[in-house]
Design an enzyme around this catalytic site. Sequence first.
Site, PDB file in Angstrom:
ATOM      1  N   ASN A 162      29.595  13.224  97.467  1.00 15.11           N
ATOM      2  CA  ASN A 162      28.591  13.506  98.495  1.00 15.11           C
ATOM      3  C   ASN A 162      28.480  12.462  99.598  1.00 15.11           C
ATOM      4  O   ASN A 162      28.018  12.766 100.686  1.00 15.11           O
ATOM      5  CB  ASN A 162      27.215  13.739  97.842  1.00 15.11           C
ATOM      6  CG  ASN A 162      26.799  12.616  96.917  1.00 15.11           C
ATOM      7  OD1 ASN A 162      27.615  11.813  96.464  1.00 15.11           O
ATOM      8  ND2 ASN A 162      25.516  12.569  96.609  1.00 15.11           N
ATOM      9  N   GLU A 265      25.394   4.881  87.837  1.00 12.50           N
ATOM     10  CA  GLU A 265      24.360   5.469  88.695  1.00 12.50           C
ATOM     11  C   GLU A 265      24.436   6.971  88.466  1.00 12.50           C
ATOM     12  O   GLU A 265      25.340   7.651  88.942  1.00 12.50           O
ATOM     13  CB  GLU A 265      24.603   5.090  90.155  1.00 12.50           C
ATOM     14  CG  GLU A 265      23.416   5.390  91.047  1.00 12.50           C
ATOM     15  CD  GLU A 265      23.676   6.575  91.944  1.00 12.50           C
ATOM     16  OE1 GLU A 265      23.047   7.629  91.689  1.00 12.50           O
ATOM     17  OE2 GLU A 265      24.475   6.469  92.878  1.00 12.50           O
ATOM     18  N   CYS A 299      21.627  11.989  95.293  1.00 12.66           N
ATOM     19  CA  CYS A 299      20.978  11.664  94.020  1.00 12.66           C
ATOM     20  C   CYS A 299      19.566  11.146  94.225  1.00 12.66           C
ATOM     21  O   CYS A 299      18.747  11.190  93.309  1.00 12.66           O
ATOM     22  CB  CYS A 299      21.808  10.651  93.254  1.00 12.66           C
ATOM     23  SG  CYS A 299      22.200   9.173  94.204  1.00 12.66           S
ATOM     24  N   GLU A 473      23.673  -1.391  92.121  1.00 14.32           N
ATOM     25  CA  GLU A 473      24.648  -1.552  93.197  1.00 14.32           C
ATOM     26  C   GLU A 473      23.889  -1.947  94.455  1.00 14.32           C
ATOM     27  O   GLU A 473      22.742  -1.553  94.648  1.00 14.32           O
ATOM     28  CB  GLU A 473      25.436  -0.264  93.426  1.00 14.32           C
ATOM     29  CG  GLU A 473      26.313   0.106  92.243  1.00 14.32           C
ATOM     30  CD  GLU A 473      27.164   1.336  92.499  1.00 14.32           C
ATOM     31  OE1 GLU A 473      28.350   1.289  92.138  1.00 14.32           O
ATOM     32  OE2 GLU A 473      26.642   2.326  93.042  1.00 14.32           O
TER      33      GLU A 473
END
Length: 490
Positions: A162, A265, A299, A473
Amino acid sequence: MTAPTLSPALVAHLPTGMLVGGHWGPAAGGRTFEVADPATGEVLFDVADATADDGRRALDSAADAAGPWRAAAPRERSEVLRAAYERITARTDAFASLITAECGKPLAEARAEVAYGAEFLRWYAEQAVRADGLVRIAPAGANRQLVHRRPVGPALLVTPWNFPIAMATRKIGPALAAGCPVVVKPASATPLTTMLVAEVIRSELADRGLPTGVVNVVPTSSPGDLTGPLLGDDRLRKLSFTGSTAVGRTLLAQAADQVLRCSMELGGNAPFLVLADADLDAAVDGAVVAKLRNAGQSCVAANRFYVHDSLAREFARRLADRFASLRVGPGARDGVDVGPLIDAGAVDRVAGLVDDATGRGAQLLTGGDRPEGPGSFYEPTVLAGVDPDARAVREEIFGPVAPVVAVADDDEAIALANATEYGLAAYAYTTSLDRAMRVSDEVEAGMIGINRGMVSDASAPFGGVKASGLGREGGEAGLEEYLETVYVAL
């Protein structure tokens, strides 16, 4: 009017093979898979389809480069990343057109992603020289304690489709800054942008006489066949994955045998709380941003809208008016606000969530349909009076649908926000500092936006709690994920 398609110069120099040991080449047996434009369904390119043997060759390359790259001065690693940042930003339009072609998002969003993604390279160029340690006298005074940092080792980076530049640079940047060579497995739906990023870095390494095997890329249509053997190889020391919680659990189980360092993640189900004292105009503006970036395929997209009873009807009406005013179409077309979903299967799933909600009594205020014509489009949709047990509330939507649930008070809003296995992002609108601090303290999420609909920043730690993942991250924390701490008693 449709914006220009991919330029001939970009097409001529776009890598479509595997990058192993500093060279682009075909997969074993010449296998390929197709990458299509989600706005039209037309095939863009055939890309090398790596096998398990190809993955092992990539890890061979990374393992060979590990020693020289670890020995490279932090300033050298920093300058490679800074130069890559500058080369990517200088080619913003080319990268943006490629993102739009394979991912579908409008060009304006694609350009914003290029800026965001490149920023990870600049941020970690600055962090590469800041892997600090310490020397101190032990409390008992008998010796000195030396604590220093060293790279974890070769890393496998598995990226989602994405945000094809940002998700690659968010992993590659800190890995290279820390001194870790990488094998990148890009998403099969959108590998091209990631491969172009890798070519920029490969070229920069080669120009400086540094080991080009530091960055390897193995696109594949069969990720499990490739990642399984790599995770069982004792030369691999790190896994970073962005994707669904279901796949993340599988990878964690596979990584356990080698006790790999893991950054995960995973899925999200972000609540968007509009409390009784919220500025309604600001809440609607924030909801549009939090819900519709990349057509809701994020997300951290707002997934569940919990709105105080006194504001719920008006909030839903205003949000529906805003959604209805947006233009849906191919991302390369002028004036388009919302692009396609990634494929027809994604449209089917989103449509099923809407059907389930309306079947439970939700009111469809706008949208709820698939535009006629080619491409995988779905109209921006607002649902009011949604049953809290509807699938659109319990599951990650990953599409342009906003289910609005009325709540009686802050207690109910927070309780519903936490009633999920996920805990990636959350949003809350309130004019009260006390309420804002309560949400920050009690909502179970790794990232919380107060009176803002976007939380992502290269300099901030990105990650979740509960089933939304492990590690972080971005920011200083992102570099830590690729470093081991070593204590020496002197």
